[in-house]
Design a protein around this motif. Sequence first.
Motif, short mmCIF file in Angstrom:
data_model
loop_
_atom_site.label_atom_id
_atom_site.label_comp_id
_atom_site.label_asym_id
_atom_site.label_seq_id
_atom_site.Cartn_x
_atom_site.Cartn_y
_atom_site.Cartn_z
N VAL A 186 14.82 -12.42 -16.54
CA VAL A 186 14.60 -10.97 -16.51
C VAL A 186 13.19 -10.71 -16.01
N TYR A 187 12.96 -9.46 -15.54
CA TYR A 187 11.60 -9.11 -15.15
C TYR A 187 10.72 -9.00 -16.39
N ARG A 188 9.52 -9.48 -16.24
CA ARG A 188 8.58 -9.52 -17.36
C ARG A 188 8.19 -8.10 -17.78
N ARG A 189 7.98 -7.94 -19.07
CA ARG A 189 7.50 -6.67 -19.61
C ARG A 189 5.98 -6.61 -19.45
N PRO A 190 5.45 -5.53 -18.87
CA PRO A 190 3.99 -5.47 -18.67
C PRO A 190 3.23 -5.37 -19.99
N VAL A 191 2.14 -6.08 -20.05
CA VAL A 191 1.21 -5.95 -21.17
C VAL A 191 0.25 -4.82 -20.81
N VAL A 192 0.19 -3.81 -21.67
CA VAL A 192 -0.61 -2.62 -21.39
C VAL A 192 -1.77 -2.54 -22.37
N GLY A 193 -2.96 -2.60 -21.84
CA GLY A 193 -4.15 -2.44 -22.67
C GLY A 193 -4.37 -0.98 -23.00
N VAL A 194 -4.52 -0.65 -24.28
CA VAL A 194 -4.70 0.73 -24.73
C VAL A 194 -6.09 0.88 -25.31
N LEU A 195 -6.91 1.75 -24.70
CA LEU A 195 -8.29 1.95 -25.13
C LEU A 195 -8.53 3.42 -25.43
N ALA A 196 -9.00 3.72 -26.61
CA ALA A 196 -9.40 5.08 -26.96
C ALA A 196 -10.91 5.19 -26.78
N ILE A 197 -11.34 6.22 -26.03
CA ILE A 197 -12.75 6.41 -25.74
C ILE A 197 -13.28 7.56 -26.59
N GLY A 198 -14.40 7.36 -27.25
CA GLY A 198 -15.00 8.45 -28.01
C GLY A 198 -15.89 7.96 -29.13
N SER A 199 -17.16 8.30 -29.08
CA SER A 199 -18.10 7.91 -30.15
C SER A 199 -17.79 8.63 -31.45
N GLU A 200 -16.97 9.68 -31.38
CA GLU A 200 -16.62 10.43 -32.58
C GLU A 200 -15.46 9.81 -33.34
N LEU A 201 -14.85 8.77 -32.82
CA LEU A 201 -13.64 8.21 -33.41
C LEU A 201 -13.93 7.17 -34.48
N VAL A 202 -13.11 7.18 -35.52
CA VAL A 202 -13.12 6.12 -36.52
C VAL A 202 -11.69 5.64 -36.70
N GLU A 203 -11.53 4.39 -37.10
CA GLU A 203 -10.19 3.84 -37.27
C GLU A 203 -9.61 4.24 -38.63
N PRO A 204 -8.35 4.67 -38.62
CA PRO A 204 -7.69 4.92 -39.91
C PRO A 204 -7.55 3.60 -40.66
N PRO A 205 -7.61 3.62 -41.99
CA PRO A 205 -7.55 4.80 -42.84
C PRO A 205 -8.90 5.35 -43.25
N TYR A 217 -6.99 -2.10 -28.05
CA TYR A 217 -8.37 -2.59 -28.09
C TYR A 217 -9.21 -1.73 -29.03
N PRO A 218 -10.37 -2.21 -29.43
CA PRO A 218 -11.25 -1.41 -30.29
C PRO A 218 -11.70 -0.13 -29.61
N ILE A 219 -12.09 0.83 -30.42
CA ILE A 219 -12.63 2.10 -29.91
C ILE A 219 -13.82 1.82 -29.00
N VAL A 220 -13.89 2.57 -27.90
CA VAL A 220 -15.00 2.42 -26.95
C VAL A 220 -15.93 3.62 -27.08
N GLU A 221 -17.22 3.37 -27.28
CA GLU A 221 -18.17 4.47 -27.41
C GLU A 221 -18.41 5.15 -26.07
N ASP A 222 -18.91 6.37 -26.13
CA ASP A 222 -19.09 7.19 -24.93
C ASP A 222 -20.35 6.80 -24.15
N THR A 223 -20.35 5.60 -23.58
CA THR A 223 -21.42 5.22 -22.66
C THR A 223 -20.79 4.55 -21.46
N PHE A 224 -21.44 4.72 -20.33
CA PHE A 224 -20.93 4.12 -19.08
C PHE A 224 -20.84 2.60 -19.22
N GLU A 225 -21.86 2.00 -19.80
CA GLU A 225 -21.92 0.54 -19.91
C GLU A 225 -20.81 0.00 -20.81
#
Length: 418
Positions: A181-200, A230-238
């Motif tokens: 069968v055709y392979r299922r794509p692995v999709v990296g999910v990144l939330a961007i925002g210095s205001e974010l915290v992980e639940p709970p 992936y872990p939350i990414v802070e709001d910086t270009f770098e």
Amino acid sequence: MADMISLEDARDLVLSAVSPLTSEVVPLLDSCGRVAAADLSSDIDISPFAHSAMDGFALRAAQIATAADGAPVQLKVIAEEAAGDVFEGPIADDECVRIMTGAPLPADADSVVKYEIVAVVEGDGKPGSTVAFAASTEVGSNVRQAGEEARAGDVVIRSGNVIGTAGVGFLASCGILEVPVYRRPVVGVLAIGSELVEPPAVPTPGKIRNSNSYAMAACVQAAGAIPRVYPIVEDTFEALCEAVSAATEECDFVLTTGGASNGDFDFIKPVVESLGQLLMTTVNIRPGKAQTFGLVKGTPVFGLPGNPAAAYVGFELLVRPALRKMQGFSTFDHMKVRARLGKDVRKKDPRRIFLRSTITANTDGTYDVMPDKNQSSGLFGPIQRSNCLAIMPEGLESKKAGDEVDCLLLGVPEDLGL
């Protein structure tokens, strides 16, 4: 990249940038819902032998050719054949064999008469009994012939076919337990925002819980792909450069949420442009005008807005089709139906608007659709309550209750839209 493009152009652009992935071999049960990556053939005839389609009596049609009401033909029951048994003896002109569903048709028989229409004259209908037939039958009646569904070597599922639950059973009968069968794509999910915290974790002032990663990972999973959060990414270009670069090394597709507009802390567009090729930044839709797409090291990177509804609409209209194409599917569009609006909709924005809505079917085959009362792009609730997206076309023409609009059905297989 500042020009806003149409939804159709955006969809074509995204689809043109992706291709079906390489194949992999999976256990038969795991192939359900996947797309076959090669033609699959049977190793035997299906069925491998002629067998009875129901409980009854096996005989030659010629033996009861004269049977009629008032002039039945009587035959002796000489044997009983259950599924898994084989009767190899001859059947005389005044004889028949009691046979069960799935049992091989005796070599000396050519038809089966179902048990319910045969009268028992003597005995209990089993061997030693005499039974009577009050009607003739045709050669081959109630018999499933050998090779009726497939012959040895026949292709039973072609490359590009979606393997359904019945297909799994079909392949099992063909002796196939491992499926390309055709392979299922692995999709990296990144939330961007210095205001974010992980639940709970309970947010402190100025902070909010990261919900987008979970929502988008669920969308990815529902599309048949494999989310990698992936872990939350802070709001910086770098920080975003580093996170996107790392994800493109490990994933087949990278999906970000947030940082897609033009504010001082919105970096997904310059990051994609600096790391690779920026192909799209805005689409003529609402919610979700800010849709970033490009290629980094050959890997598609899609930047969705941070507002839940904007991210969801962008995913369903642009990302989901791409993920389906990568899995070998050939249908990408949600099923569309016409429905009558349940209330007036005033249009103040010239963009094409997708209203989170609930559609219901009427007994006459028509549909009614009711847009959710709260169309804020920052809310999950209206999306959860909705089963379709009601479409308000480009322009400023408002709609009245009773007007018909197109609606995209959510949670319905795209294949039904053919």
